[in-house]
Motif scaffolding. Structure first.
Motif, PDB file in Angstrom:
ATOM      1  N   LEU A 178       0.906  -1.542  -0.057  1.00  0.00           N
ATOM      2  CA  LEU A 178       0.406   0.234   0.159  1.00  0.00           C
ATOM      3  C   LEU A 178       0.812   1.107  -0.159  1.00  0.00           C
ATOM      4  O   LEU A 178       0.961   2.232  -0.972  1.00  0.00           O
ATOM      5  N   LEU A 179       1.891   1.358   1.058  1.00  0.00           N
ATOM      6  CA  LEU A 179       2.223   2.716   0.769  1.00  0.00           C
ATOM      7  C   LEU A 179       3.414   2.180  -0.309  1.00  0.00           C
ATOM      8  O   LEU A 179       3.944   3.789  -1.426  1.00  0.00           O
ATOM      9  N   ALA A 180       3.752   1.337  -0.643  1.00  0.00           N
ATOM     10  CA  ALA A 180       4.756   1.538  -2.261  1.00  0.00           C
ATOM     11  C   ALA A 180       3.514   1.767  -3.425  1.00  0.00           C
ATOM     12  O   ALA A 180       4.418   3.015  -4.418  1.00  0.00           O
ATOM     13  N   ALA A 181       2.447   2.058  -3.994  1.00  0.00           N
ATOM     14  CA  ALA A 181       1.930   2.598  -4.397  1.00  0.00           C
ATOM     15  C   ALA A 181       0.912   3.928  -3.979  1.00  0.00           C
ATOM     16  O   ALA A 181       1.004   4.976  -4.801  1.00  0.00           O
ATOM     17  N   ASP A 182       1.229   4.336  -2.692  1.00  0.00           N
ATOM     18  CA  ASP A 182       0.833   5.595  -1.829  1.00  0.00           C
ATOM     19  C   ASP A 182       2.160   5.781  -0.913  1.00  0.00           C
ATOM     20  O   ASP A 182       0.904   6.013   0.595  1.00  0.00           O
ATOM     21  N   PRO A 183       2.974   6.225  -1.073  1.00  0.00           N
ATOM     22  CA  PRO A 183       3.653   6.845   0.284  1.00  0.00           C
ATOM     23  C   PRO A 183       2.802   8.031   1.317  1.00  0.00           C
ATOM     24  O   PRO A 183       4.007   8.031   2.228  1.00  0.00           O
ATOM     25  N   ASP A 184       1.868   8.459   1.117  1.00  0.00           N
ATOM     26  CA  ASP A 184       1.754   9.456   1.630  1.00  0.00           C
ATOM     27  C   ASP A 184       0.096   9.209   2.764  1.00  0.00           C
ATOM     28  O   ASP A 184      -0.108  10.193   3.213  1.00  0.00           O
ATOM     29  N   LEU A 185       0.141   7.717   2.388  1.00  0.00           N
ATOM     30  CA  LEU A 185      -1.097   7.678   2.795  1.00  0.00           C
ATOM     31  C   LEU A 185      -0.681   7.429   4.528  1.00  0.00           C
ATOM     32  O   LEU A 185      -0.024   7.500   5.397  1.00  0.00           O
ATOM     33  N   SER A 186      -2.435   7.910   5.251  1.00  0.00           N
ATOM     34  CA  SER A 186      -1.622   8.225   6.777  1.00  0.00           C
ATOM     35  C   SER A 186      -2.746   6.618   7.341  1.00  0.00           C
ATOM     36  O   SER A 186      -2.459   5.300   6.959  1.00  0.00           O
ATOM     37  N   ALA A 187      -1.807   6.400   8.649  1.00  0.00           N
ATOM     38  CA  ALA A 187      -1.924   5.215  10.115  1.00  0.00           C
ATOM     39  C   ALA A 187      -3.057   4.881   9.566  1.00  0.00           C
ATOM     40  O   ALA A 187      -3.953   3.546   9.735  1.00  0.00           O
TER      41      ALA A 187
END
Length: 199
Positions: A178-187
């Motif tokens: 998920l972080l690879a697709a969108d590094p700005d995601l919140s916890a």
């Protein structure tokens, strides 16, 4: 050797799928990532490995060449059979698994059900120099380190999901993807999206 299978998906099970080709239904054991891409009634194209044992003939299928490459590497290690290799590939994305092997992450590997510490150490010892480095790069871009969940939000999400009882290898793999697709995601977003994939 059956190296490739193309046919209509008749059934998708927990750990396998039935693919009909030439009027014959083949049961193909697949990692979770491959099963998630199969739809009943649609055509599946799978890279396969056919393994013959005294008590069984097993067909394993993968939706991409990288998964086959890692499967072959894993099963080349003494004491690691195809079922255990499949468990490793099901527990996390190929990029996270490759990064764990390259980085010597015994804790990550041994968190997979069925993989003890000694087996994890043997995997690292035998494969650290054999895993192509490009496999450790997340599919959406970025460095291999992204697969290890380095952001604060990522670590918080992993801790929360572990507290809910999910397996570490699975949690880290999903959060890293998920972080690879969108590094700005919140916890919070990571937890919500991860729960959708883990359940």
């Amino acid at each position: 050797m059956i190296a490739y299978l193309s046919g209509t998906v008749r059934e998708v099970r927990e750990n396998s799928a039935v693919v009909v080709a030439g009027g014959v239904g083949y049961e193909v054991q697949c990692p979770v990532s491959t099963l998630g891409k199969l739809t009943v009634g649609e055509i599946a194209e799978l890279n396969t490995r056919f393994i013959v044992r005294e008590d069984a003939q097993l067909l394993f299928g993968f939706h991409d060449a990288d998964s086959v490459r890692v499967f072959d590497l894993l099963t080349s290690v003494s004491g690691v059979g195809p079922k255990l290799a499949l468990a490793l590939l099901s527990a996390m994305p190929v990029s996270a698994l490759a990064a764990g092997l390259l980085g010597g992450d015994v804790k990550l590997l041994s968190s997979v059900s069925g993989v003890g510490k000694k087996t994890a150490e043997r995997l690292v010892l035998e494969l650290q120099g054999k895993v192509p480095e490009h496999l450790a790069a997340p599919a959406a871009g970025g460095s291999a380190k992204a697969a290890r969940v380095t952001s604060t939000a990522g670590r918080d999400a992993v801790d929360a999901l572990l507290a809910l009882g999910f397996r570490e290898a699975q949690v880290r793999g999903v959060v890293a993807e998920l972080l690879a697709a969108d590094p700005d995601l919140s916890a919070d977003s990571l937890i919500r999206k991860s729960l959708g994939r883990l359940r």
